[in-house]
Scaffold this motif. Structure first.
Motif, PDB file in Angstrom:
ATOM      1  N   LEU A 236       5.192 -22.200  36.470  1.00 58.92           N
ATOM      2  CA  LEU A 236       5.746 -21.012  37.121  1.00 58.92           C
ATOM      3  C   LEU A 236       4.644 -20.240  37.836  1.00 58.92           C
ATOM      4  CD1 LEU A 236       7.888 -21.618  34.722  1.00 58.92           C
ATOM      5  CD2 LEU A 236       8.698 -19.378  35.281  1.00 58.92           C
TER       6      LEU A 236
ATOM      7  N   LYS B 157       3.795 -20.143  40.914  1.00 63.47           N
ATOM      8  CA  LYS B 157       4.103 -19.475  42.182  1.00 63.47           C
ATOM      9  C   LYS B 157       4.867 -18.158  41.950  1.00 63.47           C
ATOM     10  CE  LYS B 157       8.342 -21.725  43.553  1.00 63.47           C
ATOM     11  NZ  LYS B 157       9.054 -22.575  44.432  1.00 63.47           N
ATOM     12  N   LEU B 158       5.381 -17.968  40.757  1.00 62.83           N
ATOM     13  CA  LEU B 158       5.987 -16.676  40.410  1.00 62.83           C
ATOM     14  C   LEU B 158       4.985 -15.790  39.663  1.00 62.83           C
ATOM     15  CD1 LEU B 158       9.462 -17.916  39.077  1.00 62.83           C
ATOM     16  CD2 LEU B 158       8.955 -16.973  41.337  1.00 62.83           C
ATOM     17  N   GLU B 159       3.746 -16.227  39.627  1.00 67.77           N
ATOM     18  CA  GLU B 159       2.684 -15.529  38.872  1.00 67.77           C
ATOM     19  C   GLU B 159       3.096 -15.368  37.412  1.00 67.77           C
ATOM     20  OE1 GLU B 159       1.212 -12.007  40.876  1.00 67.77           O
ATOM     21  OE2 GLU B 159       1.448 -12.975  42.814  1.00 67.77           O
ATOM     22  N   ALA B 160       3.706 -16.410  36.901  1.00 64.82           N
ATOM     23  CA  ALA B 160       4.172 -16.346  35.512  1.00 64.82           C
ATOM     24  C   ALA B 160       3.568 -17.482  34.676  1.00 64.82           C
ATOM     25  CB  ALA B 160       5.695 -16.417  35.475  1.00 64.82           C
TER      26      ALA B 160
ATOM     27  N   ASN C 123      -0.984 -15.492  33.861  1.00 69.54           N
ATOM     28  CA  ASN C 123      -0.309 -14.897  35.033  1.00 69.54           C
ATOM     29  C   ASN C 123      -1.243 -14.704  36.216  1.00 69.54           C
ATOM     30  OD1 ASN C 123       1.655 -14.755  33.194  1.00 69.54           O
ATOM     31  ND2 ASN C 123       2.048 -12.565  33.347  1.00 69.54           N
TER      32      ASN C 123
ATOM     33  N   SER D  27      13.552 -21.808  35.252  1.00 66.33           N
ATOM     34  CA  SER D  27      12.359 -22.629  35.521  1.00 66.33           C
ATOM     35  C   SER D  27      11.884 -22.342  36.939  1.00 66.33           C
ATOM     36  CB  SER D  27      12.648 -24.114  35.352  1.00 66.33           C
ATOM     37  OG  SER D  27      13.594 -24.529  36.297  1.00 66.33           O
TER      38      SER D  27
ATOM     39  N   PHE E  42      10.206 -14.402  30.171  1.00 66.09           N
ATOM     40  CA  PHE E  42       9.725 -14.443  31.554  1.00 66.09           C
ATOM     41  C   PHE E  42       8.910 -13.185  31.815  1.00 66.09           C
ATOM     42  CE2 PHE E  42      10.570 -13.329  36.093  1.00 66.09           C
ATOM     43  CZ  PHE E  42       9.808 -14.351  36.647  1.00 66.09           C
ATOM     44  N   LYS E  43       7.651 -13.372  32.178  1.00 60.42           N
ATOM     45  CA  LYS E  43       6.787 -12.227  32.494  1.00 60.42           C
ATOM     46  C   LYS E  43       6.015 -12.550  33.742  1.00 60.42           C
ATOM     47  CE  LYS E  43       6.152 -10.223  27.971  1.00 60.42           C
ATOM     48  NZ  LYS E  43       5.411 -10.303  26.743  1.00 60.42           N
ATOM     49  N   SER E  44       6.248 -11.773  34.772  1.00 60.47           N
ATOM     50  CA  SER E  44       5.522 -12.012  36.016  1.00 60.47           C
ATOM     51  C   SER E  44       5.044 -10.670  36.545  1.00 60.47           C
ATOM     52  CB  SER E  44       6.455 -12.660  37.038  1.00 60.47           C
ATOM     53  OG  SER E  44       5.905 -12.542  38.326  1.00 60.47           O
ATOM     54  N   MET E  45       3.817 -10.646  37.019  1.00 59.33           N
ATOM     55  CA  MET E  45       3.261  -9.406  37.571  1.00 59.33           C
ATOM     56  C   MET E  45       3.497  -9.338  39.083  1.00 59.33           C
ATOM     57  SD  MET E  45       2.289  -8.045  34.905  1.00 59.33           S
ATOM     58  CE  MET E  45       1.399  -6.579  35.456  1.00 59.33           C
ATOM     59  N   GLN E  46       4.197 -10.354  39.618  1.00 57.29           N
ATOM     60  CA  GLN E  46       4.439 -10.377  41.060  1.00 57.29           C
ATOM     61  C   GLN E  46       5.242  -9.141  41.481  1.00 57.29           C
ATOM     62  OE1 GLN E  46       6.860 -13.718  42.781  1.00 57.29           O
ATOM     63  NE2 GLN E  46       4.809 -14.471  43.242  1.00 57.29           N
TER      64      GLN E  46
ATOM     65  N   LEU F   8       8.179  -8.475  39.068  1.00 55.40           N
ATOM     66  CA  LEU F   8       9.337  -9.350  39.244  1.00 55.40           C
ATOM     67  C   LEU F   8      10.257  -9.337  38.030  1.00 55.40           C
ATOM     68  CD1 LEU F   8      10.890 -11.404  40.885  1.00 55.40           C
ATOM     69  CD2 LEU F   8       9.272 -13.159  40.180  1.00 55.40           C
TER      70      LEU F   8
END
Lengths: 367, 241
Positions: free
Chosen positions: A162, A164-167, A186, B55, B134-138, B174
């Motif tokens: 993941l 490309k989602l910075e995950a 991340n 995913s 799900f953890k994203s800093m985007q 995100l």
């Protein structure tokens, strides 16, 4: 049979503690005993641990907090104290600097002067304790890049990517009920599991057996590393060792608590009393046979001294080695199930009250 | 950002209305600090949870799959969802590897997401053990996404009617965005607000700065940057093209 020993490397950030010494003595004995039966190589590339964030983060911390230190005037203990301090306040670290150091280490084998200073101290200990094989570590470019490892994991369908989602990215064996394990965070920085795989992924498949040796706190991670190596064609076994509790507490050296248990304290004063060889053998008896693979027994100086006395007594007997073929047969028997000789099985023979018929051969193999 | 007390009051009224619609006791909103009162309310609303396994994430595909998932739920389940503020847990995982351990009600055609029917939080212990949140800093920029919702539209006369769902993205990561988007999509579907439109436009904006007295739908929550303030995170308007 060609065997690759793949121990986890110790980061040059602190003094060697009893837990580290135990791991080194087990590796050394296993290597020497198994080499009497098989063609054994040991993977001792420092770079797998020098490029971890744990190491580069500490070096960046040192240069941020203590920019004008002459590390030749320092020693493993004084640097180790700063390592403990680093873990108490690492949240304010300049990530850019950490990654720059990491890149230099990864590409050029750069070592921070603090790391070099610590390795000098370690070298001295290893020489005294006759751990010569282990002291001949390398600092080579890792055979695979992190991206190459990630691509292989993708091809083998054990990666959840993941990025490309910075995950992050994860080792994925969830179909077997095994939790996801993050290997890229991340911010796209990979962790030590990738470093180990960069070294072993191609190499391990070239051997008949790869033995992964590590601290038992890393059991879950190494089970995953083994799975990846297996699906890439390598035959593996795992040997985890328990840490040695100090004053009843089992903890990482980053938490401190090792100040009274420096390696020098473990052998220096005893060398004059028992002799060099008795100390070398006594340490092996104590850390392999007495503390065993996973004992909860705390380190004790009195236990160690008993082992020194036992070793001195054995050496004074000048025991004649058993015929080579008989000894080899005994070792083969010990390695029958695993492919390698478990050091406990042979060193424990030195511990018995009655002199074992192989005692002389075992002593010769160990020293 | 300047605090506009009238706007805050308006948002508070909308929040109360939403809580009233779910028969929640909202007295604490007047007597306790905002964060504490919202925590107190949410404590009593943890009866239902659902999980979404991702995913990959792409907004249009996500919304499309969310709507298909909702259309597979019974009327009763949808009413419960609305009343109980069903919490959605966003996990990451490879759907193809979870066939034996997770019962999905809906799986995206490309396998990028899987949706489970709401259940007691205890039902998801195994999934939350092996998968990760799900953890994203985007962060997200201003952007529009057009989604064909004619499959959910009741009336032929609705042709050419579109609804615009604004989502306030300033300062959101995100995964924070996903929470607001998901709540908004689920609630406008359950409220029947897509029955009269054929296109849903998701419009990511910096901030929602105006809310009419009677919006079609507004999602109000604590401002993640100023915890003693409310913020409008989503606003739906229905417009003729």
């Amino acid at each position: 049979m060609r065997i690759l020993l793949a121990p986890i490397m110790i980061t040059p950030t602190k003094p060697l503690t009893p837990s580290h010494l135990k791991a080194l003595l087990w590796l050394d004995a296993l290597w020497k005993a198994t080499a009497t039966l098989h063609d054994v190589n040991c993977e001792l590339n420092r770079r797998t641990c020098d490029i971890t964030l744990q190491t580069c983060g500490f070096w960046a911390f040192l240069d941020q907090q203590y920019p004008n230190i002459d590390y030749q005037k320092e020693n493993e203990t004084s640097i180790g104290h700063r390592y403990v301090e680093y873990h108490k306040q690492s949240s304010h670290l300049d990530l850019e600097r950490v990654l720059r150091y990491r890149n230099m280490t990864d590409q050029e084998g750069w070592l921070h002067p603090a790391g070099m200073r610590i390795l000098q101290d370690w070298q001295k200990h290893l020489n005294i304790l006759q751990l010569d094989n282990i002291s001949r570590y390398t600092n080579s470019v890792l055979p695979l890049t992190a991206e190459a490892v990630i691509n292989i994991l993708k091809e083998r369908d054990c990666l959840l990517d993941l990025r490309k989602l910075e995950a992050g990215a994860y080792l994925d064996f969830t179909e077997q009920g095994i939790p996801l394990r993050r290997i890229v965070d991340n911010t796209a920085v990979d962790n030590y599991i990738i470093c180990v795989l960069r070294e072993l992924l191609h190499k391990a498949a070239q051997y008949d057996l790869t033995l992964l040796m590590y601290d038992n706190a890393l059991d879950t991670d190494y089970m995953l590393i083994e799975k990846v190596l297996n699906i890439c064609g390598a035959k593996t076994k795992r040997l985890s060792l328990g840490r040695v509790p100090l004053d009843g507490i089992t903890q990482s050296s980053r938490a401190g608590g090792w100040e009274n248990y420096s390696l020098e304290n473990l052998y220096k004063t005893y060398r004059a009393e028992y002799g060099e060889d008795a100390v070398r053998l006594g340490l092996r008896i104590y850390f392999i046979a007495d503390l065993c693979r996973n004992s909860n027994k705390s380190f004790s100086f009195s236990g160690l001294e008993k082992a020194y006395a036992k070793a001195a007594k054995l050496l004074a007997l000048n025991i004649v080695p058993a015929p080579a073929l008989e000894f080899k047969n005994m070792l083969s028997q010990s390695a029958r199930k695993t492919g390698y000789v478990n050091p406990y099985n042979i060193v424990a023979k030195l511990y018995s009250k009655k002199i074992d018929k192989f005692a002389g051969s075992i002593i010769n193999t160990l020293l | 950002m300047m605090i506009n007390n009238n706007f805050q009051e308006k948002l508070r009224t909308h929040l109360k209305k939403r809580l009233d619609a779910s028969h929640r006791s909202v007295k604490c909103l007047d007597t306790m600090p905002l964060v504490a009162s919202m925590a107190s309310i949410s404590e009593h609303q943890q009866k239902l949870q659902t999980i979404v396994v991702l995913s990959n994430f792409e907004i249009s595909a996500y919304v499309n799959n969310c709507l298909i998932f909702l259309s597979k739920l019974t009327e009763h389940a949808l009413i419960d969802w609305y009343h109980q503020f069903t919490t959605t847990i966003f996990l990451i995982g490879n759907i193809g590897k979870l066939a034996s351990s997770v019962t999905f009600l809906h799986i995206a055609e490309d396998g990028s997401s899987g949706w489970c029917a709401p259940a007691s939080p205890l039902a998801w212990r195994q999934q939350t053990r092996i998968l990760k949140q799900f953890k994203s800093m985007q962060t997200l920029g201003r952007h529009e996404y057009s989604i064909n919702t004619s499959a959910y539209c009741d009336s032929a006369s609705s042709n050419g009617v579109s609804s615009v769902l604004q989502i306030a993205v300033r300062g959101l990561t995100l995964n924070q965005y996903l929470i607001h988007l998901n709540h908004a999509i689920c609630e406008i579907y359950i409220m029947g607000l897509l029955k009269t439109t054929t296109t849903l436009i998701i419009k990511n904006v910096e901030d929602i700065v105006e809310v009419t007295e009677t919006p079609h739908y507004v999602r109000v929550h604590i401002d993640s940057e100023i915890p003693d303030q409310l913020r409008a995170y989503a606003l739906l308007s229905i417009e003729k093209q």
